[in-house]
Scaffold this motif. Structure first.
Motif, PDB file in Angstrom:
ATOM      1  N   LEU A  83       0.822  -1.210   0.000  1.00 22.02           N
ATOM      2  CA  LEU A  83       0.000   0.000   0.000  1.00 22.02           C
ATOM      3  C   LEU A  83       0.853   1.256   0.000  1.00 22.02           C
ATOM      4  CD1 LEU A  83      -2.725  -1.098   2.588  1.00 22.02           C
ATOM      5  CD2 LEU A  83      -3.083  -0.718   0.140  1.00 22.02           C
ATOM      6  N   ALA A  84       2.031   1.172   0.597  1.00 31.49           N
ATOM      7  CA  ALA A  84       2.946   2.313   0.638  1.00 31.49           C
ATOM      8  C   ALA A  84       3.805   2.416  -0.614  1.00 31.49           C
ATOM      9  CB  ALA A  84       3.834   2.213   1.873  1.00 31.49           C
ATOM     10  N   GLY A  85       3.640   1.460  -1.553  1.00 28.75           N
ATOM     11  CA  GLY A  85       4.439   1.479  -2.769  1.00 28.75           C
ATOM     12  C   GLY A  85       5.846   0.985  -2.564  1.00 28.75           C
ATOM     13  N   GLU A  86       6.050   0.197  -1.521  1.00 26.69           N
ATOM     14  CA  GLU A  86       7.376  -0.320  -1.201  1.00 26.69           C
ATOM     15  C   GLU A  86       7.394  -1.835  -1.385  1.00 26.69           C
ATOM     16  OE1 GLU A  86       7.710   0.873   2.827  1.00 26.69           O
ATOM     17  OE2 GLU A  86       7.847   3.028   2.366  1.00 26.69           O
ATOM     18  N   GLY A  87       8.558  -2.366  -1.716  1.00 30.57           N
ATOM     19  CA  GLY A  87       8.687  -3.800  -1.846  1.00 30.57           C
ATOM     20  C   GLY A  87       8.196  -4.324  -3.180  1.00 30.57           C
ATOM     21  N   PRO A  88       8.187  -5.648  -3.354  1.00 34.33           N
ATOM     22  CA  PRO A  88       7.868  -6.247  -4.659  1.00 34.33           C
ATOM     23  C   PRO A  88       6.382  -6.355  -4.968  1.00 34.33           C
ATOM     24  CG  PRO A  88       8.407  -7.959  -3.083  1.00 34.33           C
ATOM     25  CD  PRO A  88       8.624  -6.646  -2.370  1.00 34.33           C
ATOM     26  N   LEU A  89       5.517  -6.184  -3.959  1.00 37.28           N
ATOM     27  CA  LEU A  89       4.081  -6.376  -4.173  1.00 37.28           C
ATOM     28  C   LEU A  89       3.440  -5.127  -4.770  1.00 37.28           C
ATOM     29  CD1 LEU A  89       1.396  -7.905  -3.777  1.00 37.28           C
ATOM     30  CD2 LEU A  89       1.348  -7.016  -1.429  1.00 37.28           C
ATOM     31  N   THR A  90       2.749  -5.294  -5.904  1.00 38.57           N
ATOM     32  CA  THR A  90       1.998  -4.209  -6.534  1.00 38.57           C
ATOM     33  C   THR A  90       0.514  -4.453  -6.320  1.00 38.57           C
ATOM     34  OG1 THR A  90       3.693  -3.914  -8.234  1.00 38.57           O
ATOM     35  CG2 THR A  90       1.525  -2.969  -8.681  1.00 38.57           C
ATOM     36  N   LEU A  91      -0.153  -3.460  -5.728  1.00 34.95           N
ATOM     37  CA  LEU A  91      -1.578  -3.570  -5.406  1.00 34.95           C
ATOM     38  C   LEU A  91      -2.399  -2.643  -6.292  1.00 34.95           C
ATOM     39  CD1 LEU A  91      -1.334  -3.730  -1.500  1.00 34.95           C
ATOM     40  CD2 LEU A  91      -1.819  -5.617  -3.077  1.00 34.95           C
ATOM     41  N   PRO A  92      -3.732  -2.795  -6.293  1.00 35.93           N
ATOM     42  CA  PRO A  92      -4.591  -1.939  -7.122  1.00 35.93           C
ATOM     43  C   PRO A  92      -4.448  -0.469  -6.761  1.00 35.93           C
ATOM     44  CG  PRO A  92      -5.804  -3.833  -6.312  1.00 35.93           C
ATOM     45  CD  PRO A  92      -4.502  -3.843  -5.592  1.00 35.93           C
ATOM     46  N   GLY A  93      -4.757   0.398  -7.732  1.00 31.84           N
ATOM     47  CA  GLY A  93      -4.644   1.836  -7.554  1.00 31.84           C
ATOM     48  C   GLY A  93      -5.621   2.384  -6.535  1.00 31.84           C
ATOM     49  N   ALA A  94      -5.303   3.565  -6.025  1.00 33.53           N
ATOM     50  CA  ALA A  94      -6.030   4.137  -4.894  1.00 33.53           C
ATOM     51  C   ALA A  94      -7.475   4.490  -5.202  1.00 33.53           C
ATOM     52  CB  ALA A  94      -5.292   5.374  -4.383  1.00 33.53           C
ATOM     53  N   ALA A  95      -7.844   4.636  -6.486  1.00 33.09           N
ATOM     54  CA  ALA A  95      -9.225   4.980  -6.828  1.00 33.09           C
ATOM     55  C   ALA A  95     -10.153   3.776  -6.809  1.00 33.09           C
ATOM     56  CB  ALA A  95      -9.275   5.626  -8.209  1.00 33.09           C
ATOM     57  N   SER A  96      -9.606   2.580  -6.606  1.00 33.46           N
ATOM     58  CA  SER A  96     -10.401   1.371  -6.826  1.00 33.46           C
ATOM     59  C   SER A  96     -11.029   0.824  -5.558  1.00 33.46           C
ATOM     60  CB  SER A  96      -9.515   0.286  -7.450  1.00 33.46           C
ATOM     61  OG  SER A  96      -8.556  -0.157  -6.505  1.00 33.46           O
ATOM     62  N   ILE A  97     -12.123   0.120  -5.728  1.00 36.27           N
ATOM     63  CA  ILE A  97     -12.744  -0.577  -4.609  1.00 36.27           C
ATOM     64  C   ILE A  97     -11.854  -1.710  -4.133  1.00 36.27           C
ATOM     65  CG2 ILE A  97     -14.106  -2.136  -6.062  1.00 36.27           C
ATOM     66  CD1 ILE A  97     -16.342  -1.889  -3.920  1.00 36.27           C
ATOM     67  N   ALA A  98     -11.091  -2.322  -5.040  1.00 34.92           N
ATOM     68  CA  ALA A  98     -10.147  -3.363  -4.623  1.00 34.92           C
ATOM     69  C   ALA A  98      -9.130  -2.795  -3.632  1.00 34.92           C
ATOM     70  CB  ALA A  98      -9.430  -3.940  -5.841  1.00 34.92           C
ATOM     71  N   HIS A  99      -8.639  -1.604  -3.923  1.00 32.83           N
ATOM     72  CA  HIS A  99      -7.683  -0.948  -3.016  1.00 32.83           C
ATOM     73  C   HIS A  99      -8.325  -0.718  -1.655  1.00 32.83           C
ATOM     74  CE1 HIS A  99      -4.292   1.856  -2.098  1.00 32.83           C
ATOM     75  NE2 HIS A  99      -5.211   2.392  -1.321  1.00 32.83           N
ATOM     76  N   ARG A 100      -9.578  -0.240  -1.642  1.00 29.45           N
ATOM     77  CA  ARG A 100     -10.204   0.064  -0.360  1.00 29.45           C
ATOM     78  C   ARG A 100     -10.486  -1.185   0.451  1.00 29.45           C
ATOM     79  NH1 ARG A 100     -14.926   0.437   1.911  1.00 29.45           N
ATOM     80  NH2 ARG A 100     -16.196   0.232   0.043  1.00 29.45           N
ATOM     81  N   LEU A 101     -10.887  -2.274  -0.215  1.00 33.83           N
ATOM     82  CA  LEU A 101     -11.100  -3.526   0.509  1.00 33.83           C
ATOM     83  C   LEU A 101      -9.812  -3.980   1.193  1.00 33.83           C
ATOM     84  CD1 LEU A 101     -13.241  -5.494  -2.114  1.00 33.83           C
ATOM     85  CD2 LEU A 101     -14.045  -4.599   0.088  1.00 33.83           C
ATOM     86  N   ILE A 102      -8.712  -3.876   0.456  1.00 34.62           N
ATOM     87  CA  ILE A 102      -7.415  -4.288   1.003  1.00 34.62           C
ATOM     88  C   ILE A 102      -6.964  -3.335   2.106  1.00 34.62           C
ATOM     89  CG2 ILE A 102      -4.971  -4.579   0.434  1.00 34.62           C
ATOM     90  CD1 ILE A 102      -5.944  -5.431  -2.410  1.00 34.62           C
ATOM     91  N   ALA A 103      -7.109  -2.024   1.861  1.00 33.81           N
ATOM     92  CA  ALA A 103      -6.669  -1.038   2.851  1.00 33.81           C
ATOM     93  C   ALA A 103      -7.504  -1.114   4.123  1.00 33.81           C
ATOM     94  CB  ALA A 103      -6.734   0.364   2.253  1.00 33.81           C
ATOM     95  N   ASP A 104      -8.813  -1.343   3.996  1.00 30.76           N
ATOM     96  CA  ASP A 104      -9.659  -1.477   5.180  1.00 30.76           C
ATOM     97  C   ASP A 104      -9.236  -2.681   6.017  1.00 30.76           C
ATOM     98  OD1 ASP A 104     -11.077   0.747   4.512  1.00 30.76           O
ATOM     99  OD2 ASP A 104     -12.942  -0.293   3.996  1.00 30.76           O
ATOM    100  N   TRP A 105      -8.950  -3.798   5.331  1.00 34.58           N
ATOM    101  CA  TRP A 105      -8.473  -4.973   6.062  1.00 34.58           C
ATOM    102  C   TRP A 105      -7.162  -4.665   6.773  1.00 34.58           C
ATOM    103  CZ3 TRP A 105      -3.880  -7.618   5.620  1.00 34.58           C
ATOM    104  CH2 TRP A 105      -3.781  -8.801   6.381  1.00 34.58           C
ATOM    105  N   HIS A 106      -6.251  -4.002   6.087  1.00 30.26           N
ATOM    106  CA  HIS A 106      -4.943  -3.690   6.679  1.00 30.26           C
ATOM    107  C   HIS A 106      -5.075  -2.806   7.907  1.00 30.26           C
ATOM    108  CE1 HIS A 106      -1.154  -1.302   6.971  1.00 30.26           C
ATOM    109  NE2 HIS A 106      -0.652  -2.531   6.929  1.00 30.26           N
ATOM    110  N   ARG A 107      -6.010  -1.846   7.849  1.00 30.57           N
ATOM    111  CA  ARG A 107      -6.211  -0.939   8.981  1.00 30.57           C
ATOM    112  C   ARG A 107      -7.018  -1.577  10.105  1.00 30.57           C
ATOM    113  NH1 ARG A 107      -7.306   2.903   4.798  1.00 30.57           N
ATOM    114  NH2 ARG A 107      -9.536   2.470   5.081  1.00 30.57           N
ATOM    115  N   GLY A 108      -7.572  -2.745   9.837  1.00 30.56           N
ATOM    116  CA  GLY A 108      -8.399  -3.383  10.838  1.00 30.56           C
ATOM    117  C   GLY A 108      -9.783  -2.786  10.936  1.00 30.56           C
ATOM    118  N   THR A 109     -10.233  -2.120   9.835  1.00 31.38           N
ATOM    119  CA  THR A 109     -11.571  -1.510   9.829  1.00 31.38           C
ATOM    120  C   THR A 109     -12.551  -2.352   9.014  1.00 31.38           C
ATOM    121  OG1 THR A 109     -10.946  -0.113   7.929  1.00 31.38           O
ATOM    122  CG2 THR A 109     -10.686   0.813  10.131  1.00 31.38           C
ATOM    123  N   GLU A 110     -12.176  -3.599   8.756  1.00 29.97           N
ATOM    124  CA  GLU A 110     -13.053  -4.457   7.972  1.00 29.97           C
ATOM    125  C   GLU A 110     -14.277  -4.884   8.753  1.00 29.97           C
ATOM    126  OE1 GLU A 110     -10.388  -7.264  10.222  1.00 29.97           O
ATOM    127  OE2 GLU A 110     -10.121  -5.392   9.152  1.00 29.97           O
TER     128      GLU A 110
END
Length: 319
Positions: free
Chosen positions: A292-319
């Motif tokens: 999510l921070a753009g670091e390391g080898p993992l590339t995630l969906p862009g910030a405008a996407s619902i995929a990004h928000r699903l992943i970011a919500d899980w990461h923040r523990g707001t799922e």
């Protein structure tokens, strides 16, 4: 449907959760005042095109004319050159009418805006909620205006009505409307370890790009049934605790992405289907955070996407 399209690495428009907030946490329920009752007014488009206060979004394919600052170039009607299809988008917060001027996609760029032409996938994340909502509506409606001129029942050329929001067949009298096809998208967490999230990599993507699992809802399916089926097909796991998390319009070609978070009942069963999905992997919370921070080898969906928000919500523990 593969996650290459439906998960939307940079999908468009406003991502809303069940509380009506967009991907930036803003209340976006009123992002675009559609003013649907006005569409019934005879001669509405002609009247609004003659009004210099009217603002027009010029659309070529899925790209809008942009200002030099990279924003939508909302122009008066008399600045729109050439032959276009017109549609009423709604009203701005300040009351001005908003129109779409839709150019044929196959034509060369009809004019040279100060900021060029910006595709919805590319610029959506940089727009405010109102402009993003208008843009995604214009692309969704514009695609239908260009691609569905004939009656699907009898093949007759239809006549536009309702300010661009319907077509009437002069032969069989049927009325047709823009379609929206529901699709599900799901992030999968581990029941055994709360710090693990399952993502998949599509065959069409480059190495290191992962996203949520997604697919179209089939005829006769509920959204929840589609979630279970798609995940079983693409990732081989069965699910429990399927919870709705939000939705997002995705006009490629006419989808509504409906987002869920689910829990895998057997983490060890995860495997790719080998066709659309070539790899599935459980990622740690730390790996997701780095992605999510753009670091390391993992590339995630862009910030405008619902995929990004699903992943970011899980990461923040707001799922």
């Amino acid at each position: 449907m593969s996650s290459s399209e439906s998960a939307g690495t940079v999908p468009a428009g406003t991502v809303r959760d069940s509380a009506g907030r967009d991907s930036a946490g803003r209340d976006s329920a009123d992002a675009l005042a559609r003013a649907a009752a006005e569409r019934l007014e005879t001669g509405l488009l002609e009247r609004l095109r003659a009004d210099p206060a009217t603002r027009v979004l010029a659309l070529h394919g899925d790209a809008s004319a942009l200002t030099s600052a990279g924003r939508i170039d909302w122009m008066p009607p008399d600045r729109v050159p050439g032959d276009v299809l017109w549609a009423f988008l709604g009203r701005a917060a300040t009351g001005e009418a908003l129109l779409a001027a839709v150019y044929p996609e196959a034509d060369a760029e009809p004019f040279a805006p100060a900021g060029g032409w910006g595709a919805l996938r590319t610029v959506a994340a940089d727009l405010d909620a109102a402009d993003a909502a208008a843009f995604v509506t214009a692309v969704s409606l514009g695609r239908w205006l260009r691609e569905a001129p004939f009656c699907p029942a009898c093949g007759t050329m239809t006549l536009l009505s309702d300010a661009g929001w319907s077509r009437r067949c002069p032969s069989c009298a049927r009325q047709h409307f823009p379609r929206t096809d529901p699709a599900v998208i799901v992030a999968i967490q581990s029941a055994r370890d709360p710090d693990l999230l399952l993502l998949g990599s599509n065959a069409l993507w480059g190495a290191g790009r992962y996203s949520c699992f997604a697919g179209f809802v089939e005829a006769g399916e509920s959204l929840e049934t589609a979630v279970h089926r798609e995940v079983a097909e693409e990732a081989g796991v069965t699910l429990s605790s399927v919870r709705y998390r939000g939705s997002q319009p995705w006009p490629y070609p006419r989808s509504l992405m409906v987002g869920f978070l689910a829990t895998a009942t057997d983490e060890d069963a995860a495997r790719p289907d080998g066709e659309e999905i070539i790899d599935v992997r459980w990622f740690t919370r730390a790996e997701i955070g780095a992605g999510l921070a753009g670091e390391g080898p993992l590339t995630l969906p862009g910030a405008a996407s619902i995929a990004h928000r699903l992943i970011a919500d899980w990461h923040r523990g707001t799922e």
